[in-house]
Design an enzyme around this catalytic site. Structure first.
Site, PDB file in Angstrom:
ATOM      1  N   HIS A 361      32.579  49.619  44.506  1.00 33.49           N
ATOM      2  CA  HIS A 361      33.315  48.627  43.729  1.00 33.49           C
ATOM      3  C   HIS A 361      33.178  48.828  42.230  1.00 33.49           C
ATOM      4  CE1 HIS A 361      33.837  46.599  47.572  1.00 33.49           C
ATOM      5  NE2 HIS A 361      34.966  46.270  46.998  1.00 33.49           N
ATOM      6  N   CYS A 673      46.907  47.386  48.749  1.00 33.42           N
ATOM      7  CA  CYS A 673      46.208  47.120  47.491  1.00 33.42           C
ATOM      8  C   CYS A 673      44.919  47.938  47.383  1.00 33.42           C
ATOM      9  CB  CYS A 673      45.908  45.638  47.342  1.00 33.42           C
ATOM     10  SG  CYS A 673      44.876  44.994  48.658  1.00 33.42           S
TER      11      CYS A 673
HETATM   12  C1  PEP Z   1      40.121  47.570  50.090  1.00 30.58           C
HETATM   13  O1  PEP Z   1      39.185  47.507  50.891  1.00 30.58           O
HETATM   14  O2  PEP Z   1      40.985  48.460  50.094  1.00 30.58           O
HETATM   15  C2  PEP Z   1      40.275  46.544  49.059  1.00 30.58           C
HETATM   16  C3  PEP Z   1      41.345  46.478  48.310  1.00 30.58           C
HETATM   17  O3  PEP Z   1      39.244  45.686  48.889  1.00 30.58           O
HETATM   18  P1  PEP Z   1      37.832  46.066  48.198  1.00 30.58           P
HETATM   19  O4  PEP Z   1      37.943  47.434  47.632  1.00 30.58           O
HETATM   20  O5  PEP Z   1      37.576  45.028  47.177  1.00 30.58           O
HETATM   21  O6  PEP Z   1      36.884  45.992  49.337  1.00 30.58           O
END
Ligand code: PEP
Ligand code: MG
Length: 764
Positions: A361, A673
């Protein structure tokens, strides 16, 4: 053997000069291996020559004088073959070369082992004996081990500049390597961020005010003494006297001249108290660990513990570095999103983390913020980089500590090229994202920090496909109140109004920890994460949804999205809570419409439930970051398996096609996303699959738009059909890149780096 190795490592790492380090090594090796000569040769990759750097047993006057080419002599053969040569009589070897000045004619037995660091040949370590007899297997294995350990120590010392006296051209060192976290190049000063009370993570550093540093140290000692005495008193009635005696031992150690005297002495010579503490404690620990007596060996852990205690008080009295340099490169053993918030944004140029990968993240946030980042630089001696100049090449995942002027010049040019490249893209800012054959693809952004908002609007984002609400939760020391949340969400909704803003409900767990709400699990990515946490804590969920609903009053652009859904009942439970929250805020007199609610498809179970989930909500959005990790069983944060994490894996592409097809067949909008949407090459495939919205980090939005405006949907579909026939992620990637190059959009591909001299794409 372990003790001897430790001693050698310790001696090397404590030397500040290459010659003395090498001299110590050859002396120690000769002594412990009972040989008559031990010598070390360094390889110069520029001239392809070996030079004798240190010896015990050969003519000391030959040091620095004797040199020969890469294929000459038996030493050259060791380097060429990159493996040991162990012979009973060196003079009978066809490559034996007699050099009078070196004085080795009396020796027969020869064992040479290469010194290799990360596939680079640094030199050769040799031992010799007069007796005509091969060294035995144990001796060979021991020398190989010493050489491997030394290679790491020497390479780190050379790269970090902690040891002086490296001759030019010797040690053909590569940069420290990690994986790309966020592309781009940064040149700046290393600032090491230390997790609390982790002695090994304390960086090397000098102090500006010796008296103040000494006072801080004395204060920390007093505090530790007091806390030990209080603990001892509290436990007096519960512990037997022999256990309580441990506290006396600790207190005596604190008064021990050897320990505290040495620390004071180092502070007086200009070191930071924390650095002096770390160095002295490490030395004492090493000494204890080498002792034969098991009781004394155990004392090593006491010294470590004591060191940690003193450090925690030193850190408590530490003034937080409010004065970050303007060109801060933030380095840490494990960067966290919260750490990003601690450096003023205008001063943060680059990020380096020893742990994590491009899918962590913190890397996602760094990409959104456009900060060049290298993740998973496992070999990086990060605590030695405080205050050092660094080049961070986030595109290639390389770090260059103390770079040469030449390299700095080269990278400054790269930075200029990148700026020109970005400028070339700006012209597309206000143009729609529409293909040549008129297919429209809305491009939205993923946000979390306030800086993302500004950057997103600057790049013409048409909406927010993912607002990571956990970010404001992570940069605090407690849950934000409902009113605080409402204020934060309102600013996000207002900034983008009338564009839609998709707010994801709290997605903590996995690698997103809240310091004040620890979740300690063996397998956090398969554990209590996302919707699982918030459904178990309806009070947290309700407060968050109420805050979102209140924040959207009069705006009407809110969408709510649920993370980590793996069962239909989770959606039903969450919908029930959302309706309840809506009733509650309405009862409070707030007029706000019921927002659209959507589900993230990011675990394999959800892939097979698209129709069932879609029938209960208004939209779907694929979280390809997690979906890739769960489909491939590859931890998105683990640098060791980063090469297996591939969004172009045929299984991932097939799953994505399935999701888009299913959603389209039931007439529900489906977006994506995950980070994949921000890769221009992947975006072409996703459009062809039928995704209605692509949501990405703001940094890549214009690149994606530039690419999609230059291709037809039909051509994209042809390319998709072609790559779906392939069964290997790497082949898919290169086939895709080739097809895109043929379509005239090769310049924009992410894997290209500007070092190879790409020109900025022309406008529109
Ligand atoms: C994903 O898992 O692709 C997502 C958009 O959420 P995160 O990266 O915050 O887990
Ligand atoms: Mg996710």
């Amino acid at each position: 053997m372990l003790n001897t190795l430790r001693t050698i490592v310790h001696e090397v790492s404590s030397a500040d000069n290459l010659n003395s380090a090498l001299q110590k090594i050859v002396r120690r090796v000769r002594e412990v291996m009972r040989t008559e000569a031990c010598s070390v040769y360094f390889y110069n990759s520029e001239t392809s020559h070996y030079t004798l750097m240190a010896t015990e047993g050969l003519n000391p006057l030959a040091v620095d004088k004797i040199s020969f080419t890469y294929s000459e002599g038996i030493v050259g053969q060791v380097g060429l073959r990159e493996e040991p040569i162990n012979i009973d009589d060196a003079t009978s070897h066809p490559k034996y070369r007699y050099l009078e000045a070196i004085g080795e004619d009396k020796f027969r037995a020869f064992l040479g082992v290469p010194i290799i660091h990360r596939r680079s040949m640094l030199g050769v370590l040799v031992i010799q004996r007069a007796e005509r007899q091969r060294f035995n297997e144990d001796e060979e294995a021991f020398l190989v081990t010493i050489s491997a350990v030394l290679a790491g120590g020497i390479a780190h010392a050379a790269a970090t500049g902690s040891m002086k006296g490296f001759p030019d051209g010797h040690l053909s060192l590569k940069p420290f390597e990690g994986t790309s976290g966020a592309s781009g190049v940064a040149i700046g000063q290393g600032i090491v961020m230390v997790p609390p009370a982790d002695l090994s993570a304390v960086p090397d550093g000098c102090c500006t005010d010796i008296a103040e540093e000494l006072a801080m140290f004395e204060h920390a000692l007093t505090e530790v003494r007091e806390s030990l005495t209080i603990s001892a008193q509290k436990l007096a009635c519960r512990l037997p006297p022999e256990e309580l005696a441990l506290f006396d031992v600790y207190l005596k150690m604190l008064d021990d001249k050897a320990l505290t005297f040495e620390i004071r002495h180092r502070i007086e010579s200009g070191l930071m108290a924390q650095t002096a503490l770390r160095q002295v404690v490490e030395e004492h620990v090493n000494r204890f660990e080498m002792m034969e007596d098991p009781y004394l060996r155990e004392r090593a852990s006491d010294v470590k513990d004591l060191g940690r205690r003193v450090l925690s008080y030193l850190q408590a009295s530490e003034v937080s570095p409010s004065q970050y340099p303007d060109n801060t490169i933030l380095i840490s053993e494990e960067l966290t999103p919260a750490m990003l918030g601690e450096v003023p944004q205008d001063k943060l140029l680059g990020l380096v983390s020893q742990h994590g990968s491009g899918n962590s993240h913190v890397a996602i946030l760094a990409r959104a913020m456009g900060i060049p980042t290298v993740m998973g630089a496992v070999d990086l001696p990060f605590h030695k980089l405080a205050g050092k100049q660094l080049i961070v090449d986030g595109t290639l995942g390389h770090i260059y500590p103390s770079p040469s002027d030449e390299l700095v010049k080269h990278y400054l040019q790269v930075i200029e090229e990148e700026k020109a490249f970005a400028k070339g893209l700006e012209v597309t800012r206000d143009l729609p994202c529409v293909t040549i054959d008129d297919h429209k693809v809305p491009l939205w952004v993923n946000t979390g920090l306030m800086t993302d908002t500004v950057r997103s609007l600057d790049r013409g984002a048409e909406g927010v496909g993912l607002y990571r609400t956990e970010v404001p939760f992570m940069v605090r020391e407690r849950f934000p109140s409902e009113t605080e949340q409402e204020r934060i969400y309102r600013s996000q909704l207002e900034a983008f109004h009338p564009r839609p803003v998709t707010m994801r409900t709290l997605d903590i767990g996995g690698d997103k920890a809240l310091s004040y709400f620890p979740i300690d699990e063996d397998n956090p990515f398969l554990g209590w994460r996302g919707i699982r946490v918030t459904l178990d804590h309806p009070e947290i969920f309700l407060a968050q949804v109420r805050a979102m609903l209140k924040a959207s009053a009069g705006l009407g652009n809110l969408r709510i999205m649920l993370p980590m859904i793996s069962c239909v009942f989770e959606v039903e439970d969450a919908l029930q809570l959302i309706h309840r929250a809506h009733e509650e805020v309405t009862a409070e007199g707030v007029t706000t419409s019921m927002p659209e609610v959507g589900v993230m498809i990011e675990v394999p179970a959800a892939v097979y439930l698209v129709a069932e989930l879609a029938s209960r909500v208004d939209f779907l959005s694929v979280g390809s970051n997690d979906l890739t990790q769960y489909l491939l069983a590859v931890d998105r944060n683990n640098p060791r398996v980063a090469n297996l994490y591939h969004s172009f894996h045929p299984a991932v592409l097939k799953a994505l096609c399935h999701i888009a097809k299913e959603a389209n067949s039931v007439g529900k909008p489906v977006g994506i996303c995950g980070e994949m949407a921000g890769d221009p090459a992947a975006a072409v495939l996703l459009m062809a699959m039928g995704f209605n919205v692509l949501s990405m980090n703001a940094t890549n939005l214009l690149k994606v738009k530039w690419a999609l405006r230059r291709i037809t949907l039909t051509r994209a579909q042809d390319i998709l059909d072609k790559v779906l026939q392939l069964d290997n992620a790497h082949v898919i990637k290169s086939t895709l890149e080739l097809a895109l190059s043929k379509a005239g959009i090769g310049q924009i591909l992410q894997s290209k780096n500007l070092l190879s001299g790409n020109l900025p794409p022309s406008a529109s």
